[in-house]
Design an enzyme around this catalytic site. Sequence first.
Site, short mmCIF file in Angstrom:
data_model
loop_
_atom_site.label_atom_id
_atom_site.label_comp_id
_atom_site.label_asym_id
_atom_site.label_seq_id
_atom_site.Cartn_x
_atom_site.Cartn_y
_atom_site.Cartn_z
N GLU A 176 0.84 -1.03 -0.03
CA GLU A 176 -0.18 0.02 -0.11
C GLU A 176 0.89 1.19 -0.02
OE1 GLU A 176 -3.79 1.50 2.54
OE2 GLU A 176 -2.14 0.71 3.73
N LYS B 62 -10.30 0.43 -0.85
CA LYS B 62 -10.21 0.45 0.60
C LYS B 62 -11.51 0.87 1.29
CE LYS B 62 -7.06 1.11 4.35
NZ LYS B 62 -5.65 1.93 4.70
N CYS C 173 -4.66 -3.31 4.41
CA CYS C 173 -4.20 -2.73 5.62
C CYS C 173 -5.21 -2.91 6.82
CB CYS C 173 -3.71 -1.21 5.32
SG CYS C 173 -2.51 -0.92 6.62
#
Length: 527
Positions: free
Chosen positions: A96, A196, A229
């Site tokens: 990321e 995300k 993440c």
Amino acid sequence: MVCIMSGASRQLALFLCGCCVAALGVQAEERCPAERHQAAQYVAAVYEHRSILSPNPLALTSREQALELMNQNLDIYEQQVTIAAQKGVQIIVFPEDGIHGFNFTRTSIYPFLDFMPSPHLVRWNPCLEPHRFNDTEVLQRLSCMAVKGEMFLVANLGTKQPCHSSDPGCPNDGRYQYNTNVVFSSNGTLVDSYRKQNLYFEAAFNTPLEVDRITFDTPFAGKFGIFTCFDILFFDPAVRLLIDSEVKHVVYPTAWMNQLPLLAAIQIQRGFAITFGVNFLAANIHHPSLGMTGSGIHAPLKSFWHHDMESPEGHLIIAQVAKNPQGLIGTGNATGKIDPSHSKFLKILAGDPYSEKDAQDVHCDGAPKWNTNAPPTFNSEMMYDNFTLVPVWGKEGYLRVCANGLCCHLLYQRPTLSKELYALGVFDGLHTVHGTYYVQVCALVKCGGLGFETCGQEVTEAAGIFEFHLWGNFSTSYIFPMLLTSGMTLETPDQLGWENDHYFLRKSGLSSGLVTAALYGRLYEKD
């Protein structure tokens, strides 16, 4: 400290190959027929990238200046794809924020964003059709890398999508901006993209109005899931993806800032792989000064990982991965009949009538050496949460500590006593710092010093060797085992599972001193 671990090291030969980074390859000693070997395993790579960052991410720049910076990072990606291709890699994952960096505002990141057409509506190969859409230079380079390396490629970038004022969710500036993962096939086709969902203080990006639950198929290993993440701590999309039993593999770009004793990058990555019985391909960013390192190719029974707070360089991990990972949980408790410590654990769970119980201590006839004085309960901050703890004294014993509805238990033996303080801690509540989510935690940790107030501090080195059972009456089935020893070394539990409505972790034969042994439970419905 660079760490490499395998739960099946007898069968694995490790070799290093270097350029500006080290590459780890794993090959089986036993030579199987090629067809059977190819069917059983695939070759994966993750790259922990030390990204070249904008000197001033708040400054406004042109698209040309943004591309100049991003191309420097893409040049490094291309080098890694070349190395990986020489090792027969079939899928590679990049981290990321690896291409554009971080700490932008919504406005300052705009020149760094590519336009992203929907892969569900448009079939597109950016390498072969570079002029089909404007502002897609990064996608074009990534697509061509996949072609050059003849491998699936997963990367993270910033993307933009224009919207109309008639859209009630459309931002005032007329566009959505997303933190996006992209997947390219080995011929350069854009297979899918994931936006995300659980942003972590990312003012530059929008949260998608609907959750992307993305899986993609590969010819070499079947179905993969994908998320990014902070998503790993939440039900949607991370857990919901794995309700699909065909998803045996997860690709995971991350920019994770380590937080010990419970949430170092490699801890949560490995815990996720074990809990869900999947292969977990995690690529982190590499900025040790920011506490950012920790990548790995994790299977339930073994891991290949990198955690290095010293070297300034990136690192490529390459490993052969089982197409159908073998799970650790649910192995049964047949060993209880022959293992004395497990028999003791089962007796305690069954409420052995020959054991005298109180809030902190249990003293059984079979263990006359155990300390008869209940240790004191104390409170200390761990991971910004107020844990209730008891010190772990003596060479053997049984401890219990409770908070709210959760009681944590520890049955332990130590061959020798080290001059260190360990404690058993419990937390059952809403975590509210750097994100809001409900956790139930049982944790055996090495304290930072000899004072109770040091329990919960970040520690990476330890000398205390334990054989132990750790368990609790968790009210969730989503429990992640965290087992970390000295030098940021991952360990594999001997046994995990449910017994009499308690979830337990058993371990003996640690390779080095214990830093953390924890059961980290998530109650998603109480967030």
